[in-house]
Design a protein around this motif. Structure first.
Motif, PDB file in Angstrom:
ATOM      1  N   THR A 103      45.304  35.693  11.850  1.00 42.75           N
ATOM      2  CA  THR A 103      44.486  36.730  11.863  1.00 42.75           C
ATOM      3  C   THR A 103      44.294  37.111  10.280  1.00 42.75           C
ATOM      4  N   ASP A 104      44.729  36.497   9.577  1.00 42.09           N
ATOM      5  CA  ASP A 104      44.097  36.484   8.160  1.00 42.09           C
ATOM      6  C   ASP A 104      44.058  34.782   6.993  1.00 42.09           C
ATOM      7  N   LEU A 105      43.315  34.929   5.835  1.00 42.61           N
ATOM      8  CA  LEU A 105      43.378  33.686   5.531  1.00 42.61           C
ATOM      9  C   LEU A 105      44.546  33.381   4.455  1.00 42.61           C
ATOM     10  N   VAL A 106      45.548  33.942   4.252  1.00 44.36           N
ATOM     11  CA  VAL A 106      46.769  34.504   4.525  1.00 44.36           C
ATOM     12  C   VAL A 106      47.641  33.522   5.157  1.00 44.36           C
ATOM     13  N   GLY A 107      47.780  33.737   6.084  1.00 39.31           N
ATOM     14  CA  GLY A 107      48.580  33.152   7.518  1.00 39.31           C
ATOM     15  C   GLY A 107      47.522  31.824   7.407  1.00 39.31           C
ATOM     16  N   ASN A 108      46.582  31.306   7.752  1.00 37.29           N
ATOM     17  CA  ASN A 108      46.083  30.693   7.787  1.00 37.29           C
ATOM     18  C   ASN A 108      46.655  29.275   6.902  1.00 37.29           C
ATOM     19  N   TRP A 109      46.180  29.406   5.697  1.00 38.84           N
ATOM     20  CA  TRP A 109      46.985  28.963   4.699  1.00 38.84           C
ATOM     21  C   TRP A 109      48.831  28.668   4.784  1.00 38.84           C
ATOM     22  N   VAL A 110      49.390  29.597   4.975  1.00 35.97           N
ATOM     23  CA  VAL A 110      50.711  28.811   5.393  1.00 35.97           C
ATOM     24  C   VAL A 110      51.344  28.421   6.734  1.00 35.97           C
ATOM     25  N   LYS A 111      50.246  28.193   7.419  1.00 32.37           N
ATOM     26  CA  LYS A 111      50.621  27.614   9.328  1.00 32.37           C
ATOM     27  C   LYS A 111      51.340  26.858   8.997  1.00 32.37           C
ATOM     28  N   VAL A 112      50.643  25.627   7.914  1.00 24.52           N
ATOM     29  CA  VAL A 112      50.383  23.867   7.789  1.00 24.52           C
ATOM     30  C   VAL A 112      52.100  24.304   8.035  1.00 24.52           C
ATOM     31  N   GLU A 113      53.139  24.856   6.718  1.00 28.46           N
ATOM     32  CA  GLU A 113      54.997  24.480   7.232  1.00 28.46           C
ATOM     33  C   GLU A 113      55.546  25.224   8.324  1.00 28.46           C
ATOM     34  N   LEU A 114      55.048  25.904   8.643  1.00 30.24           N
ATOM     35  CA  LEU A 114      55.302  25.826  10.243  1.00 30.24           C
ATOM     36  C   LEU A 114      56.675  24.550  10.711  1.00 30.24           C
ATOM     37  N   PRO A 115      56.274  23.963  10.825  1.00 35.09           N
ATOM     38  CA  PRO A 115      57.375  22.968  11.085  1.00 35.09           C
ATOM     39  C   PRO A 115      59.027  23.758  10.544  1.00 35.09           C
ATOM     40  N   ALA A 116      58.696  23.933   8.957  1.00 29.64           N
ATOM     41  CA  ALA A 116      59.455  24.085   8.490  1.00 29.64           C
ATOM     42  C   ALA A 116      60.667  25.368   8.841  1.00 29.64           C
TER      43      ALA A 116
END
Length: 165
Positions: A62-75
Motif C-alpha cells: 500500500t505504500d512506498l515504505v512497504g515496497n522498499w522493505v519487502k525485498v528483505e521479506l525472506p529474512a
C-alpha cells in the motif's frame, strides 16, 4: 562509524540489492564488469528502522515504505520461523543480520557476480554494525558455490567464516 573505502570495492546499503531497482543493478553491473571491483560489501546496522518496519507489518503493497522493505521479506520469514520463542527485540536483531544475507544471496542472482565469485575474482562480504556497542561483525561467502548453495545461503551462520573487528 568510520570505514576506510578500499579501492576497487563497492559498498551497498542492504535494502538496495534487488533486481527491482534498475539503477542499483546497473551500478553493480558497471562495478563488476567495467571497473573490475574485487570486493562488494553489504552493510546492515543495529536499530535499523527499515528492518523494524519490515518486522512490524504484514502488508507491503500500500505504500512506498512497504515496497522498499519487502525485498528483505525472506529474512523476516526465516527469523519468525526459526526463532518464534525469542522476544521481538531479539528477532529484530537477528533479522538485521539475516537481511544482509538475503542481499548477499540476491547479489549471486546476477550472472556476472556469481561467475566472478566462483572464479575467485570477486569477493562479497556481509557486515553488521552494532551502533550501541561499536562492534563491526563481518563474514564472507565461501567460494565455489554450487547450485545447491542457494538452499542454505541465507543460513550463513553455519556456512560462512566470521570475524569480529
Amino acid at each position: 562509524m568510520c570505514l576506510m573505502f578500499l579501492p576497487y570495492a563497492l559498498w551497498l546499503s542492504l535494502q538496495h540489492v534487488a533486481h527491482e531497482n534498475a539503477a542499483v543493478g546497473a551500478a553493480i553491473e558497471f562495478a563488476v564488469t567495467v571497473m573490475d571491483v574485487k570486493h562488494i560489501v553489504v552493510v546492515g546496522h543495529s536499530n535499523c528502522r527499515g528492518i523494524k518496519a519490515l518486522m512490524t507489518r504484514d502488508d507491503f503493497t500500500t505504500d512506498l515504505v512497504g515496497n522498499w522493505v519487502k525485498v528483505e521479506l525472506p529474512a523476516k520469514e526465516k527469523v519468525k520461523q526459526l526463532y518464534p520463542e525469542l522476544s521481538f527485540d531479539e528477532q529484530l536483531s537477528l533479522c538485521e543480520k539475516e537481511a544482509v544475507n538475503v542481499s548477499l544471496k540476491n547479489l549471486l542472482t546476477y550472472p556476472y557476480v556469481k561467475e566472478r565469485v566462483n572464479g575467485g575474482g570477486l569477493h562479497i562480504h556481509g557486515m553488521h554494525y552494532n551502533l550501541r556497542h561499536g562492534r563491526l561483525t563481518s563474514w564472507d561467502i565461501v567460494r565455489k558455490l554450487s547450485s545447491c548453495a542457494e538452499r542454505f545461503l541465507p543460513s550463513l551462520w553455519y556456512f560462512l567464516m566470521y570475524c569480529i573487528w
